[in-house]
Design a protein around this motif. Sequence first.
Motif, mmCIF file in Angstrom:
data_model
loop_
_atom_site.group_PDB
_atom_site.id
_atom_site.type_symbol
_atom_site.label_atom_id
_atom_site.label_comp_id
_atom_site.label_asym_id
_atom_site.label_seq_id
_atom_site.Cartn_x
_atom_site.Cartn_y
_atom_site.Cartn_z
ATOM 1 N N LEU A 45 0.837 -1.194 0.000
ATOM 2 C CA LEU A 45 0.000 0.000 0.000
ATOM 3 C C LEU A 45 0.876 1.249 0.000
ATOM 4 O O LEU A 45 1.898 1.300 0.680
ATOM 5 C CB LEU A 45 -0.907 0.015 1.223
ATOM 6 C CG LEU A 45 -1.918 -1.113 1.345
ATOM 7 C CD1 LEU A 45 -2.682 -0.999 2.659
ATOM 8 C CD2 LEU A 45 -2.873 -1.131 0.172
ATOM 9 N N TRP A 47 0.329 5.506 0.296
ATOM 10 C CA TRP A 47 -0.526 6.695 0.438
ATOM 11 C C TRP A 47 -0.186 7.668 -0.689
ATOM 12 O O TRP A 47 0.983 7.858 -1.043
ATOM 13 C CB TRP A 47 -0.273 7.330 1.791
ATOM 14 C CG TRP A 47 -0.901 8.676 1.947
ATOM 15 C CD1 TRP A 47 -2.219 8.952 2.220
ATOM 16 C CD2 TRP A 47 -0.247 9.943 1.811
ATOM 17 N NE1 TRP A 47 -2.418 10.318 2.279
ATOM 18 C CE2 TRP A 47 -1.221 10.950 2.027
ATOM 19 C CE3 TRP A 47 1.058 10.325 1.547
ATOM 20 C CZ2 TRP A 47 -0.919 12.303 1.987
ATOM 21 C CZ3 TRP A 47 1.370 11.668 1.498
ATOM 22 C CH2 TRP A 47 0.377 12.644 1.712
ATOM 23 N N GLY A 103 -2.783 9.454 13.167
ATOM 24 C CA GLY A 103 -2.017 8.337 12.642
ATOM 25 C C GLY A 103 -2.816 7.298 11.881
ATOM 26 O O GLY A 103 -2.243 6.335 11.371
ATOM 27 N N VAL A 105 -4.415 6.344 8.737
ATOM 28 C CA VAL A 105 -4.423 6.748 7.342
ATOM 29 C C VAL A 105 -5.824 6.646 6.759
ATOM 30 O O VAL A 105 -6.280 7.522 6.022
ATOM 31 C CB VAL A 105 -3.464 5.887 6.497
ATOM 32 C CG1 VAL A 105 -3.383 6.397 5.074
ATOM 33 C CG2 VAL A 105 -2.092 5.810 7.132
ATOM 34 N N TRP A 109 -12.769 2.300 3.534
ATOM 35 C CA TRP A 109 -12.162 2.202 2.206
ATOM 36 C C TRP A 109 -13.207 1.907 1.141
ATOM 37 O O TRP A 109 -14.170 1.185 1.391
ATOM 38 C CB TRP A 109 -11.150 1.055 2.176
ATOM 39 C CG TRP A 109 -10.017 1.143 3.123
ATOM 40 C CD1 TRP A 109 -10.054 1.020 4.486
ATOM 41 C CD2 TRP A 109 -8.639 1.344 2.790
ATOM 42 N NE1 TRP A 109 -8.801 1.124 5.014
ATOM 43 C CE2 TRP A 109 -7.912 1.323 4.000
ATOM 44 C CE3 TRP A 109 -7.956 1.516 1.593
ATOM 45 C CZ2 TRP A 109 -6.517 1.481 4.036
ATOM 46 C CZ3 TRP A 109 -6.571 1.672 1.622
ATOM 47 C CH2 TRP A 109 -5.869 1.658 2.845
ATOM 48 N N TYR B 37 -3.703 -2.422 9.280
ATOM 49 C CA TYR B 37 -4.660 -2.721 8.235
ATOM 50 C C TYR B 37 -4.479 -4.158 7.765
ATOM 51 O O TYR B 37 -3.349 -4.654 7.672
ATOM 52 C CB TYR B 37 -4.471 -1.769 7.049
ATOM 53 C CG TYR B 37 -4.517 -0.335 7.484
ATOM 54 C CD1 TYR B 37 -3.367 0.294 7.961
ATOM 55 C CD2 TYR B 37 -5.708 0.384 7.499
ATOM 56 C CE1 TYR B 37 -3.406 1.598 8.423
ATOM 57 C CE2 TYR B 37 -5.758 1.684 7.963
ATOM 58 C CZ TYR B 37 -4.603 2.283 8.432
ATOM 59 O OH TYR B 37 -4.635 3.563 8.908
ATOM 60 N N HIS B 39 -5.271 -6.650 4.514
ATOM 61 C CA HIS B 39 -5.616 -6.583 3.097
ATOM 62 C C HIS B 39 -5.569 -7.971 2.477
ATOM 63 O O HIS B 39 -4.508 -8.557 2.308
ATOM 64 C CB HIS B 39 -4.672 -5.642 2.353
ATOM 65 C CG HIS B 39 -5.105 -5.360 0.953
ATOM 66 N ND1 HIS B 39 -4.234 -4.945 -0.040
ATOM 67 C CD2 HIS B 39 -6.330 -5.414 0.374
ATOM 68 C CE1 HIS B 39 -4.908 -4.772 -1.159
ATOM 69 N NE2 HIS B 39 -6.184 -5.042 -0.933
ATOM 70 N N TYR B 88 -0.491 -4.366 7.215
ATOM 71 C CA TYR B 88 0.320 -3.154 7.102
ATOM 72 C C TYR B 88 0.135 -2.271 8.327
ATOM 73 O O TYR B 88 -0.988 -2.091 8.807
ATOM 74 C CB TYR B 88 -0.095 -2.339 5.876
ATOM 75 C CG TYR B 88 0.111 -3.019 4.555
ATOM 76 C CD1 TYR B 88 -0.876 -3.826 4.014
ATOM 77 C CD2 TYR B 88 1.289 -2.845 3.838
ATOM 78 C CE1 TYR B 88 -0.704 -4.464 2.793
ATOM 79 C CE2 TYR B 88 1.470 -3.467 2.604
ATOM 80 C CZ TYR B 88 0.475 -4.272 2.094
ATOM 81 O OH TYR B 88 0.658 -4.885 0.876
ATOM 82 N N GLY B 90 0.689 1.725 9.755
ATOM 83 C CA GLY B 90 0.628 3.050 9.146
ATOM 84 C C GLY B 90 0.682 4.126 10.207
ATOM 85 O O GLY B 90 0.345 3.893 11.376
ATOM 86 N N PHE B 101 2.987 3.927 5.091
ATOM 87 C CA PHE B 101 2.624 2.549 5.398
ATOM 88 C C PHE B 101 3.901 1.748 5.598
ATOM 89 O O PHE B 101 4.963 2.090 5.065
ATOM 90 C CB PHE B 101 1.838 1.923 4.247
ATOM 91 C CG PHE B 101 0.406 2.355 4.155
ATOM 92 C CD1 PHE B 101 0.003 3.247 3.170
ATOM 93 C CD2 PHE B 101 -0.550 1.858 5.019
ATOM 94 C CE1 PHE B 101 -1.319 3.644 3.059
ATOM 95 C CE2 PHE B 101 -1.880 2.249 4.928
ATOM 96 C CZ PHE B 101 -2.266 3.148 3.948
ATOM 97 N N THR B 103 6.101 -1.857 5.159
ATOM 98 C CA THR B 103 6.428 -2.653 3.977
ATOM 99 C C THR B 103 5.476 -3.826 3.774
ATOM 100 O O THR B 103 5.444 -4.415 2.699
ATOM 101 C CB THR B 103 7.863 -3.178 4.083
ATOM 102 O OG1 THR B 103 8.048 -3.773 5.376
ATOM 103 C CG2 THR B 103 8.868 -2.049 3.891
#
Lengths: 119, 110
Positions: A45, A47, A103, A105, A109, B37, B39, B88, B90, B101, B103
């Motif tokens: 991902l 940003w 913090g 993000v 979604w 997060y 995914h 992830y 962030g 984010f 890696t």
Amino acid sequence: EVQLVESGGGLVQPGGSLRLSCAASKFIFIDYGMNWVRQAPGKGLEWVSYINSGSTSIYYAASVKGRFTISRDNAKNSLFLQMNSLRDEDTAVYYCATDGGRGTVARDWGQGTLVTVSS
Amino acid sequence: QSVLTQPPSVSVAPGQKVTISCSGSSSNLGSDYASWYQHVPGTAPKLLIYENNKRPSGIPDRFSGSKSGTSATLGITGLQTGDEADYYCGTWDRGLSAYVFGTGTRVTVL
């Protein structure tokens, strides 16, 4: 439940332009900052850009600064990303997301829209 | 190049526990909260943890987060096949004036 629906993706040649849209619903859009996040094929991902509720505070990732422009229309509950001078490395799925602040993000979604830059 | 470093992959047996680290610096994790997060490729990412250790509604308490100094950790207990995904971290980086984010870590449930 928050709904975010991206559109505008597609195939574009290097150097070309594309405008992404994100239609927001089921929450008070004007109360939230918004972000664009992308994921290139096989990558993590990344940003891309942030805009606050009143469009007075805007930030960009270094990789897109000067080429991409984020904007919003609070009357139409919509977020936009104007992408110019597109490069192969801009190929990615682009997600719009509500900003969580502190913090975070992205709180909610969209499903994403695919942008492919190729000749 | 991400400024937040995570292990590339971890493999665990069903029912076991896993921890995923996220290492940053004073300009990011050292000065702001961490978020995490999940995914699953082909789907929209999902917020698991915000403000270091808080879970959004609907996220089970098998997921936990913590932060100490310039590092954050995600914990997952009772691993299920449905937890197979990329994870992830962030946060905001005040030096870059940008969100960043990690890696990413691929979790495989054997």
